[in-house]
Design a protein around this motif. Structure first.
Motif, mmCIF file in Angstrom:
data_model
loop_
_atom_site.group_PDB
_atom_site.id
_atom_site.type_symbol
_atom_site.label_atom_id
_atom_site.label_comp_id
_atom_site.label_asym_id
_atom_site.label_seq_id
_atom_site.Cartn_x
_atom_site.Cartn_y
_atom_site.Cartn_z
ATOM 1 N N PHE A 10 0.832 -1.200 0.000
ATOM 2 C CA PHE A 10 0.000 0.000 0.000
ATOM 3 C C PHE A 10 0.868 1.252 0.000
ATOM 4 O O PHE A 10 0.595 2.203 -0.739
ATOM 5 C CB PHE A 10 -0.940 -0.008 1.211
ATOM 6 N N LEU A 11 1.916 1.260 0.825
ATOM 7 C CA LEU A 11 2.801 2.421 0.862
ATOM 8 C C LEU A 11 3.512 2.635 -0.464
ATOM 9 O O LEU A 11 3.650 3.766 -0.929
ATOM 10 C CB LEU A 11 3.820 2.267 1.978
ATOM 11 N N LYS A 12 3.958 1.570 -1.087
ATOM 12 C CA LYS A 12 4.599 1.695 -2.400
ATOM 13 C C LYS A 12 3.612 2.204 -3.443
ATOM 14 O O LYS A 12 3.972 2.988 -4.318
ATOM 15 C CB LYS A 12 5.188 0.354 -2.827
ATOM 16 N N PHE A 13 2.361 1.764 -3.357
ATOM 17 C CA PHE A 13 1.327 2.243 -4.280
ATOM 18 C C PHE A 13 1.093 3.733 -4.093
ATOM 19 O O PHE A 13 1.024 4.487 -5.067
ATOM 20 C CB PHE A 13 0.029 1.457 -4.065
ATOM 21 N N VAL A 14 0.983 4.185 -2.841
ATOM 22 C CA VAL A 14 0.745 5.608 -2.571
ATOM 23 C C VAL A 14 1.919 6.443 -3.071
ATOM 24 O O VAL A 14 1.729 7.480 -3.719
ATOM 25 C CB VAL A 14 0.495 5.837 -1.070
ATOM 26 N N ILE A 15 3.130 5.995 -2.810
ATOM 27 C CA ILE A 15 4.313 6.740 -3.251
ATOM 28 C C ILE A 15 4.388 6.782 -4.777
ATOM 29 O O ILE A 15 4.695 7.817 -5.374
ATOM 30 C CB ILE A 15 5.580 6.127 -2.643
ATOM 31 N N ALA A 16 4.067 5.671 -5.426
ATOM 32 C CA ALA A 16 4.097 5.636 -6.893
ATOM 33 C C ALA A 16 3.033 6.554 -7.488
ATOM 34 O O ALA A 16 3.301 7.266 -8.464
ATOM 35 C CB ALA A 16 3.895 4.207 -7.388
ATOM 36 N N VAL A 17 1.844 6.560 -6.910
ATOM 37 C CA VAL A 17 0.788 7.436 -7.426
ATOM 38 C C VAL A 17 1.179 8.889 -7.233
ATOM 39 O O VAL A 17 0.977 9.717 -8.127
ATOM 40 C CB VAL A 17 -0.563 7.114 -6.737
ATOM 41 N N GLN A 18 1.767 9.213 -6.081
ATOM 42 C CA GLN A 18 2.128 10.606 -5.823
ATOM 43 C C GLN A 18 3.267 11.083 -6.707
ATOM 44 O O GLN A 18 3.336 12.267 -7.017
ATOM 45 C CB GLN A 18 2.497 10.780 -4.349
ATOM 46 N N THR A 19 4.149 10.203 -7.126
ATOM 47 C CA THR A 19 5.261 10.653 -7.954
ATOM 48 C C THR A 19 4.966 10.557 -9.448
ATOM 49 O O THR A 19 5.329 11.445 -10.206
ATOM 50 C CB THR A 19 6.534 9.848 -7.647
ATOM 51 N N ILE A 20 4.307 9.497 -9.870
ATOM 52 C CA ILE A 20 4.120 9.260 -11.300
ATOM 53 C C ILE A 20 2.798 9.804 -11.828
ATOM 54 O O ILE A 20 2.741 10.390 -12.897
ATOM 55 C CB ILE A 20 4.227 7.754 -11.606
ATOM 56 N N MET A 21 1.732 9.632 -11.082
ATOM 57 C CA MET A 21 0.397 9.914 -11.612
ATOM 58 C C MET A 21 -0.131 11.308 -11.308
ATOM 59 O O MET A 21 -1.268 11.613 -11.648
ATOM 60 C CB MET A 21 -0.605 8.887 -11.053
ATOM 61 N N ARG A 22 0.655 12.156 -10.671
ATOM 62 C CA ARG A 22 0.118 13.460 -10.281
ATOM 63 C C ARG A 22 -0.279 14.306 -11.494
ATOM 64 O O ARG A 22 -1.385 14.821 -11.572
ATOM 65 C CB ARG A 22 1.123 14.199 -9.424
ATOM 66 N N VAL A 23 0.580 14.448 -12.479
ATOM 67 C CA VAL A 23 0.278 15.263 -13.657
ATOM 68 C C VAL A 23 -0.750 14.584 -14.573
ATOM 69 O O VAL A 23 -1.700 15.242 -15.013
ATOM 70 C CB VAL A 23 1.580 15.619 -14.418
ATOM 71 N N PRO A 24 -0.623 13.285 -14.868
ATOM 72 C CA PRO A 24 -1.661 12.667 -15.698
ATOM 73 C C PRO A 24 -3.052 12.688 -15.060
ATOM 74 O O PRO A 24 -4.054 12.758 -15.769
ATOM 75 C CB PRO A 24 -1.185 11.228 -15.884
ATOM 76 N N LEU A 25 -3.106 12.670 -13.726
ATOM 77 C CA LEU A 25 -4.415 12.722 -13.064
ATOM 78 C C LEU A 25 -5.129 14.041 -13.309
ATOM 79 O O LEU A 25 -6.364 14.081 -13.343
ATOM 80 C CB LEU A 25 -4.263 12.484 -11.558
ATOM 81 N N ILE A 26 -4.391 15.102 -13.495
ATOM 82 C CA ILE A 26 -5.019 16.393 -13.800
ATOM 83 C C ILE A 26 -5.800 16.297 -15.104
ATOM 84 O O ILE A 26 -6.970 16.694 -15.186
ATOM 85 C CB ILE A 26 -3.950 17.507 -13.869
ATOM 86 N N PHE A 27 -5.166 15.735 -16.127
ATOM 87 C CA PHE A 27 -5.829 15.634 -17.429
ATOM 88 C C PHE A 27 -6.943 14.586 -17.418
ATOM 89 O O PHE A 27 -7.980 14.772 -18.054
ATOM 90 C CB PHE A 27 -4.797 15.328 -18.510
ATOM 91 N N ILE A 28 -6.745 13.509 -16.682
ATOM 92 C CA ILE A 28 -7.797 12.486 -16.577
ATOM 93 C C ILE A 28 -9.010 13.057 -15.855
ATOM 94 O O ILE A 28 -10.158 12.812 -16.246
ATOM 95 C CB ILE A 28 -7.249 11.226 -15.873
ATOM 96 N N ASN A 29 -8.778 13.851 -14.810
ATOM 97 C CA ASN A 29 -9.888 14.482 -14.094
ATOM 98 C C ASN A 29 -10.615 15.493 -14.970
ATOM 99 O O ASN A 29 -11.851 15.574 -14.926
ATOM 100 C CB ASN A 29 -9.385 15.146 -12.818
ATOM 101 N N LEU A 30 -9.861 16.270 -15.742
ATOM 102 C CA LEU A 30 -10.512 17.219 -16.651
ATOM 103 C C LEU A 30 -11.374 16.500 -17.686
ATOM 104 O O LEU A 30 -12.490 16.947 -17.999
ATOM 105 C CB LEU A 30 -9.461 18.085 -17.350
ATOM 106 N N PHE A 31 -10.876 15.385 -18.199
ATOM 107 C CA PHE A 31 -11.653 14.603 -19.151
ATOM 108 C C PHE A 31 -12.909 14.030 -18.497
ATOM 109 O O PHE A 31 -13.993 14.057 -19.082
ATOM 110 C CB PHE A 31 -10.790 13.475 -19.724
ATOM 111 N N ALA A 32 -12.786 13.536 -17.277
ATOM 112 C CA ALA A 32 -13.936 12.964 -16.571
ATOM 113 C C ALA A 32 -14.975 14.031 -16.260
ATOM 114 O O ALA A 32 -16.178 13.786 -16.368
ATOM 115 C CB ALA A 32 -13.485 12.270 -15.296
#
Length: 104
Positions: free
Chosen positions: A74-96
């Motif tokens: 779980f900790l590795k997942f949270v760290i990976a999401v915070q480092t890798i997915m932060r910028v793509p999540l902005i565009f995915i949220n805008l699309f949603a």
């Protein structure tokens, strides 16, 4: 509300957003779920007489994913999401959001 693939995708997006904004010092430290605590727990679980761990034979190491606890994963997942997915999540949220506004 129907149980559809779109509803599952929205739920997954909400979980990714929650992991992306989770503050480690405020939330995870109170639970004792820090990176240092998991490293210490893993080092205590390893046996000094068997360098590869309890599942190894003659020093051959086992796969790390089978010996990791759910807390470590779980900790590795949270760290990976915070480092890798932060910028793509902005565009995915805008699309949603645009999709929700168009389709309702």
């Amino acid at each position: 509300m129907a149980f559809t693939i779109y509803a599952l995708m929205k739920a997954g997006l909400l979980l990714l957003n929650a992991a992306a904004i989770l503050h480690k010092e405020r939330f995870l430290d109170k639970l004792g779920w820090t990176e240092q605590a998991t490293i210490a727990a893993q080092s205590m679980m390893s046996d000094p007489y068997f360098p590869g761990g309890p599942n190894s034979m003659y020093g051959q190491t086992s796969q790390p994913s089978s010996t990791e606890s759910m807390k470590t994963q779980f900790l590795k997942f949270v760290i990976a999401v915070q480092t890798i997915m932060r910028v793509p999540l902005i565009f995915i949220n805008l699309f949603a959001i645009a999709l929700e506004l168009l389709l309702g």
